[in-house]
Design an enzyme around this catalytic site. Sequence first.
Site, short mmCIF file in Angstrom:
data_model
loop_
_atom_site.label_atom_id
_atom_site.label_comp_id
_atom_site.label_asym_id
_atom_site.label_seq_id
_atom_site.Cartn_x
_atom_site.Cartn_y
_atom_site.Cartn_z
N LYS A 14 0.82 -1.22 0.00
CA LYS A 14 0.00 0.00 0.00
C LYS A 14 0.85 1.27 0.00
O LYS A 14 0.59 2.18 -0.78
CB LYS A 14 -0.94 0.03 1.21
CG LYS A 14 -1.97 -1.07 1.23
CD LYS A 14 -2.93 -0.91 2.39
CE LYS A 14 -2.26 -0.95 3.76
NZ LYS A 14 -1.67 -2.26 4.09
N ARG A 89 -9.73 1.30 8.99
CA ARG A 89 -9.35 -0.08 9.24
C ARG A 89 -10.33 -0.78 10.16
O ARG A 89 -10.15 -1.98 10.44
CB ARG A 89 -7.98 -0.11 9.95
CG ARG A 89 -6.81 -0.19 9.03
CD ARG A 89 -5.57 -0.10 9.91
NE ARG A 89 -4.48 -0.84 9.36
CZ ARG A 89 -3.38 -0.28 8.86
NH1 ARG A 89 -3.24 1.02 8.81
NH2 ARG A 89 -2.41 -1.03 8.40
N ARG A 128 11.63 -6.42 4.95
CA ARG A 128 11.62 -5.00 5.33
C ARG A 128 12.20 -4.83 6.73
O ARG A 128 12.86 -3.84 7.03
CB ARG A 128 10.18 -4.46 5.29
CG ARG A 128 10.11 -2.97 5.50
CD ARG A 128 8.73 -2.43 5.23
NE ARG A 128 7.78 -2.80 6.28
CZ ARG A 128 6.48 -2.53 6.23
NH1 ARG A 128 5.97 -1.93 5.18
NH2 ARG A 128 5.69 -2.87 7.21
N ARG A 134 11.85 -1.80 11.18
CA ARG A 134 10.62 -1.32 11.81
C ARG A 134 10.27 -2.17 13.00
O ARG A 134 10.29 -3.40 12.92
CB ARG A 134 9.48 -1.34 10.79
CG ARG A 134 8.90 0.01 10.56
CD ARG A 134 7.89 -0.02 9.47
NE ARG A 134 6.62 -0.64 9.90
CZ ARG A 134 5.50 -0.55 9.19
NH1 ARG A 134 5.49 0.11 8.05
NH2 ARG A 134 4.40 -1.12 9.62
N ARG A 145 -0.44 -8.76 13.39
CA ARG A 145 -1.01 -7.74 12.50
C ARG A 145 -1.90 -8.37 11.43
O ARG A 145 -2.94 -7.82 11.07
CB ARG A 145 0.12 -6.92 11.84
CG ARG A 145 0.66 -5.85 12.78
CD ARG A 145 2.04 -5.39 12.40
NE ARG A 145 2.10 -4.80 11.08
CZ ARG A 145 3.20 -4.74 10.34
NH1 ARG A 145 4.32 -5.27 10.77
NH2 ARG A 145 3.17 -4.17 9.18
#
Length: 194
Positions: A14, A89, A128, A134, A145
């Site tokens: 996204k 969301r 990532r 992160r 998640r």
Amino acid sequence: MTRLLLIGMPGAGKGTQAERLSEAFGIPAISTGDIFRHNVKNETELGKQAKAFMDRGEYVPDSLTNALVRDRLSHADAAEGFLLDGYPRTADQVVELDDILSSHSQKLDAVVMLTADVDEVVRRLLNRAIEQGRADDTEEVIRRRLEVYEEQTAPLVSVYAARDLVVTVDGLGEVAEVTARIVDALAERGIAKN
Ligand code: ADP
């Protein structure tokens, strides 16, 4: 004046597509995840409140998220269109967004649903984690998640489908190819870039 939402699993791409679509359509890309991360980094009051939730892979409470988006959409640059990445969301956020838009006499043009399979998104997110570090990209938090997404966000697609707003696009493949698919799918609905 284009108003778009981008929905999809964590890791569906996204953020990457939001930036490209923002450029193509000449509208600001507004990512609640980016705004929260910026606040966490700068240790603002909002960041302090959001951090604990984000670190666990949970959603930040609707009250905080809704207030943030209401404020952001009142900025002058959003009057000429926007792309929301990662909001709404939850069902409560859908209601809030409806209220914000109606108070501005605005309507959504489309909801882009970016699809990807679970194995691929887990692979991307773990990658990532290595590249960007992160805090919410550890395997355990990624799994959480994805669960939260399935529970709370996946059901929103049918809400927007009932309004005939959903454009489903395959998020697997080259970045530019995915962007082209989205642009084409929107053009088919008469939503053209500038
Ligand atoms: P991803 O799509 O990869 O899960 P984001 O960068 O969009 O990640 O968001 C990171 C985190 O920020 C989420 O896991 C959540 O804690 C918080 N967040 C972002 N958007 C929302 C939202 N609309 N409602 C609640 N929490 C949110």
